[in-house]
Design an enzyme around this catalytic site. Structure first.
Site, PDB file in Angstrom:
ATOM      1  CE  LYS A 103      -4.467   0.967   0.364  1.00 34.05           C
ATOM      2  NZ  LYS A 103      -5.621   0.274  -0.174  1.00 34.05           N
ATOM      3  N   GLY A 201     -23.334   4.359   4.105  1.00 34.64           N
ATOM      4  CA  GLY A 201     -22.541   4.763   2.939  1.00 34.64           C
ATOM      5  C   GLY A 201     -23.179   4.288   1.646  1.00 34.64           C
ATOM      6  N   GLY A 203     -22.055   4.974  -1.546  1.00 34.16           N
ATOM      7  CA  GLY A 203     -21.123   5.285  -2.631  1.00 34.16           C
ATOM      8  C   GLY A 203     -21.156   4.176  -3.667  1.00 34.16           C
ATOM      9  CB  VAL A 205     -19.044  -0.641  -2.422  1.00 34.73           C
ATOM     10  CG1 VAL A 205     -19.374  -2.029  -1.914  1.00 34.73           C
ATOM     11  CG2 VAL A 205     -17.704  -0.638  -3.132  1.00 34.73           C
TER      12      VAL A 205
END
Ligand code: NAD
Length: 371
Positions: A103, A201, A203, A205
Site C-alpha cells: 500500500k 454509505g 457510494g 459499493v
C-alpha cells in the site's frame, strides 16, 4: 531488490526524486508486522512525499492502492501504509490470488496538492521499485490518475485503458453473496425477504449493494453524508434514511458498513442492534479487541478483507496472464461465501473471533508458499 536502489540517493542524475529504504526506521511504529520493505520517495521540486509499504511478496508482487491524503503527521501516514499493506497481504492470500500485499500513501491534499508533476515523480518511484509493488486506486486517487500513471509505468492496475476498470461492482457482488452466507450461518436460511439491513454509505459499493438487497426483498435503512443519495435510495429502494451515527443503532438484523474504517469500536458496539455485521468498508474494527467485543456480544462479524475481496479479485485478473477474463473473476468472487462459512465454522470450533481465524488462515497460506 535492495541492490536495485541505493538508499538516500537520487534514482538517476536526471531526476530530482530521492528514494530511501526506511524499513529499519519505521520498525517500531504501530502497524509494523515484519514488513519486507518500506520505501520513502521524496521530490521537493515536484511536491512528492510518498511512502510505499511492502508487507509480503511471497505469493506475488505486492498489490494495493495509493492513498493521497494529508495525514496529520509523517508517522500517521507511515502507520496507515503499514496497516493497509498488511491487510492487502491477508486479503489476497485468503482470496487465493498470486499476489502479495502493499500500500502507498502520498502525503498530500488531493484537492490542491495533486499535480501532473507530482504524479510523474510518483510514476518514476513505481518504476524504480521494478514491479515489486503494483498500485491501484484508493482514497484521493481517481481512475484518471491511474490512467495518467499508466502512461509512465507498467506498475499500475485498474486503469480504464486495457485494464480491468472499476472494481466496485465486483466488491458489491462479493459483499452481497458474503452477507447472504453470514445470514445462512446465523439463521439457517439466506432468504433476504423481509430481512432488515442497515447500510452505512451509499457510494460506489454501498449503492450497488442496496440495489441487490432490494431486489431480493430486504428492508433497507440507509445513511450517507450526501442527502441526494439517501433521497434517491428512498425513491428507488423504499429505504428509510437516518442521520449520522443513528445507522449503527438502527433496528436491523444486519449492519453493512460501506463508508469508513474504524466504525466498530468500544463506543459503537454496545449500540448495535443487528446480530450480523457484513459490509465492504476496509478496517472496520477500530482495534483487535473489538473483534472480541463483537463475539462476546453475540454478533457474527464477516471479516472485512474477506467479504470485500471482489475488487482485488477483479484487479488481479489483469495482472500476470495479461488477459482479463470476467468469467474467472465471477468464479472467484463466487467462492467468497464458502470461505466465510469456513471461517465462521472454524471460529466456532476453536472459540476464536472470526477476524482472528481469518488472519491465521491467511498466514497459513503465506507460510505454506514460503516453505
Ligand atoms: P465511495 O467513496 O464511493 O463511497 C463512500 C460513501 O460513504 C460516500 O457516498 C460518502 O458520502 C459516504 N460516507 C462517508 N462518510 C460517511 C459517514 N460518516 N456516514 C455515512 N456515509 C458516509 O467509496 P466506495 O468505493 O463505495 O467504498 C466504500 C468502502 O468500501 C470504503 O471503506 C472502501 O475502502 C471499501 N472498499 C471499496 C472497494 C471498491 O471496490 N470500491 C474495495 C474494497 C473495499
Amino acid at each position: 531488490m535492495q541492490n536495485a536502489l541505493k538508499s538516500r540517493q537520487a534514482v538517476s542524475a536526471a531526476t530530482t526524486l530521492e528514494i530511501s529504504d526506511i524499513t529499519a526506521e519505521v520498525a517500531s511504529l504501530p502497524g509494523f508486522d515484519a514488513h519486507e520493505q518500506v520505501w520513502l520517495g521524496r521530490d521537493a521540486e515536484r511536491g512528492l512525499e510518498a511512502i510505499v509499504a511492502i508487507h509480503t511478496t511471497t505469493l506475488g508482487p505486492a498489490l494495493g492502492g495509493t492513498r493521497i491524503w494529508p495525514h496529520a503527521s509523517f508517522e500517521a501516514g507511515v502507520t496507515d501504509a503499514l496497516r493497509l499493506s498488511r491487510g492487502m497481504s491477508f486479503k489476497s492470500a485468503i482470496a487465493g490470488l498470486a499476489l502479495g500485499g502493499g500500500k502507498a500513501v502520498i502525503m498530500a491534499d488531493p484537492r490542491k496538492d495533486k499535480t501532473p508533476d507530482m504524479l510523474a515523480a510518483y510514476a518514476e518511484m513505481l518504476n524504480a521499485l521494478v514491479g515489486q509493488y503494483i498500485t491501484a486506486e484508493d482514497v484521493g486517487m481517481t481512475l484518471a490518475d491511474a490512467d495518467f500513471l499508466a502512461e509512465r509505468t507498467p506498475n499500475v492496475s485498474g486503469t480504464t485503458k486495457g485494464g480491468s476498470g472499476n472494481p466496485s461492482p465486483f466488491t458489491a457482488l462479493g459483499t452481497f453473496v458474503g452477507l447472504k452466507a453470514a445470514l445462512q450461518h446465523r439463521t439457517g436460511s439466506d432468504d433476504l425477504k423481509g430481512v432488515r439491513v442497515a447500510v452505512q454509505g451509499l457510494g460506489s459499493v454501498g449503492w450497488a449493494l442496496c440495489a441487490r438487497l432490494h431486489a431480493e426483498g430486504a428492508v433497507l435503512t440507509v445513511c450517507d453524508l450526501d442527502d441526494a443519495r439517501t433521497e434517491r435510495a428512498a425513491q428507488e429502494f423504499g429505504a428509510t434514511s437516518v442521520e449520522g451515527p443513528a445507522i449503527i443503532a438502527a433496528d436491523a438484523d444486519i449492519f453493512a458498513p460501506c463508508a469508513l474504517g474504524g466504525v466498530l469500536s468500544a463506543q459503537t458496539i454496545p449500540l448495535l442492534r443487528a446480530k450480523i455485521v457484513a459490509g465492504a468498508a476496509n478496517n472496520q474494527l477500530a482495534t483487535a479487541a473489538d473483534g472480541e467485543r463483537l463475539r462476546d456480544t453475540g454478533i457474527l462479524y464477516a471479516p472485512d478483507y474477506v467479504i470485500n475481496a471482489g475488487g482485488v479479485i477483479n484487479v488481479a485478473a489483469e495482472i500476470g496472464s495479461g488477459r482479463y477474463n470476467v468469467d474467472g473473476v465471477m468464479d472467484r468472487v463466487g467462492r467468497i461465501p464458502a470461505t466465510l462459512t469456513r471461517i465462521f465454522e472454524r471460529a466456532h470450533q476453536e472459540g476464536r473471533t472470526t477476524d482472528a481465524v481469518a488472519e491465521v488462515m491467511a498466514r497459513e497460506i503465506i507460510e505454506a508458499a514460503r516453505r
